[in-house]
Design an enzyme around this catalytic site. Structure first.
Site, mmCIF file in Angstrom:
data_model
loop_
_atom_site.group_PDB
_atom_site.id
_atom_site.type_symbol
_atom_site.label_atom_id
_atom_site.label_comp_id
_atom_site.label_asym_id
_atom_site.label_seq_id
_atom_site.Cartn_x
_atom_site.Cartn_y
_atom_site.Cartn_z
ATOM 1 N N ASN A 173 0.828 -1.218 0.000
ATOM 2 C CA ASN A 173 0.000 0.000 0.000
ATOM 3 C C ASN A 173 0.858 1.263 0.000
ATOM 4 O OD1 ASN A 173 -2.747 -0.512 -0.261
ATOM 5 N ND2 ASN A 173 -2.996 -1.074 1.882
ATOM 6 N N ASP A 284 -7.916 -3.808 -1.332
ATOM 7 C CA ASP A 284 -8.209 -4.399 -0.021
ATOM 8 C C ASP A 284 -9.161 -5.584 -0.162
ATOM 9 O OD1 ASP A 284 -6.679 -2.308 1.144
ATOM 10 O OD2 ASP A 284 -8.431 -0.998 1.043
#
Length: 341
Positions: A173, A284
């Site tokens: 991320n 996600d």
């Protein structure tokens, strides 16, 4: 152990955010209305897993103000255990998302500096209590990107999991705007954390950053080369999961998924997604699908296919989060769906 804890639960550690969005096509500079929804990478994974029947504990610090209370309530609505969320004075982390509209791409503006989570220290969080009896700790590179305090929190989390013998999933991320806002060394810091991980959610670009070498994403052989280099660098890694996105327009993308194990790998065909309702949180959702099958002892193929299915589904859901049942996931066809009757 907390009485509400469930053996084998997943612990997701990170900052809860609230997302504020104007209507598509209306910039923040001209809007009079903002839609409020729960956000945050780790919370997105937690809600997706909880919807699929996996017991999940959210770990972190949240503001005691009404915005914080709304975020905590949204977690509960998603079926996530909140017993180890510490409430603290301070502000709630926010981000503003201007959705894409026609040829205009989306834009994120962060407003999370000095939040209750960013001000927290490791002693504020009961890592050992939340991790007791857990099957996995999930966290991401967003937490250490917040600053020295965020890095201290991430280190404390992985140290506690290592001490308790609990596997770690780390999602890269990478957020350049956060790392570049302070005197950071993302390569060294992320490498230290990923050195403790069993599962890495990250692609060839993440591996290039970590190893200081350039890896190409052109073709399965090149992606395998990057994975093998990461496996050689990090002996504890067992799984590397990634997606490859082909952007045709703001409303039409192609997406493929890949899972590399030390001795094998599997890559899906690309699925064309159109029209896209909301792309935020799709990574996600992919991570949650991979983790679901990993928890069940699934193969690389099963992890890649389930991660892709959940990611594709998320493109059709507004907001950061997705919550679907196991039966909805199993019956979903990523290549196209008809009306269920």
């Amino acid at each position: 152990m907390n009485p509400s804890s469930k053996p084998g639960h997943v612990v997701c550690f990170g900052e809860l955010l609230l997302r504020l969005s104007p209507a598509p096509g209306t910039p923040l500079t001209r809007t009079n209305h903002l839609d409020l929804q729960l956000g945050g990478a780790e919370a997105n994974v937690a809600i997706a897993l909880a919807g699929l029947g996996v017991p999940v504990e959210m770990l972190g610090v949240v503001a005691t103000n009404p915005l914080g209370l709304r975020a905590v309530a949204a977690l509960g609505e998603g079926g996530v255990d909140r017993n180890y969320l510490r409430h603290s004075e301070g502000r709630m982390g926010l981000y503003f998302f201007e959705p894409p509209s026609g040829p205009i791409g989306g834009r994120v503006t962060y407003d999370r500096a000095d939040s209750a989570f960013a001000r927290a220290t490791p002693k504020d969080i009961d890592f050992d209590g939340a991790l007791e009896g857990a099957s996995l700790l999930h966290l991401s590179g967003i937490t250490p990107a917040l600053g020295p305090g965020g890095m201290a929190l991430a280190k404390a989390a992985v140290e506690a999991a290592t001490r308790c013998g609990i596997p770690i999933c780390f999602d890269g991320n990478y957020r350049s705007s956060l790392w570049e806002s302070w005197d950071s060394d993302p390569r060294a810091m992320l490498s230290e954390l990923i050195g403790t991980a069993t599962i890495l959610i990250g692609n060839h670009r993440d591996i290039s950053l970590l190893l200081g070498r350039t890896f190409s994403g052109d073709g399965p052989d090149r992606r395998r080369e990057a994975a093998e280099a990461a496996f050689a660098e990090y002996p504890g890694l067992e799984v590397i999961a990634s997606t490859a996105r082909h952007v045709e327009s703001t409303t039409t993308n192609g997406l493929a998924a890949r899972v590399d194990l030390r001795e094998s790998h599997w890559q899906t065909d690309e699925v064309r997604i159109s029209p896209i309702v909301d792309r935020i949180g799709t990574g996600d959702a992919f991570a949650a699908g991979v983790l679901l099958r990993w928890i069940e002892g699934g193969t690389a193929q099963e992890m890649a296919k389930t991660g892709l299915s959940l990611a594709v589904m998320k493109h059709g859901v507004p907001g950061d989060t997705i919550s679907v049942s196991r039966s909805e996931l199993e019956s979903f066809n990523p290549a196209g769906a008809d009306v269920s009757r």
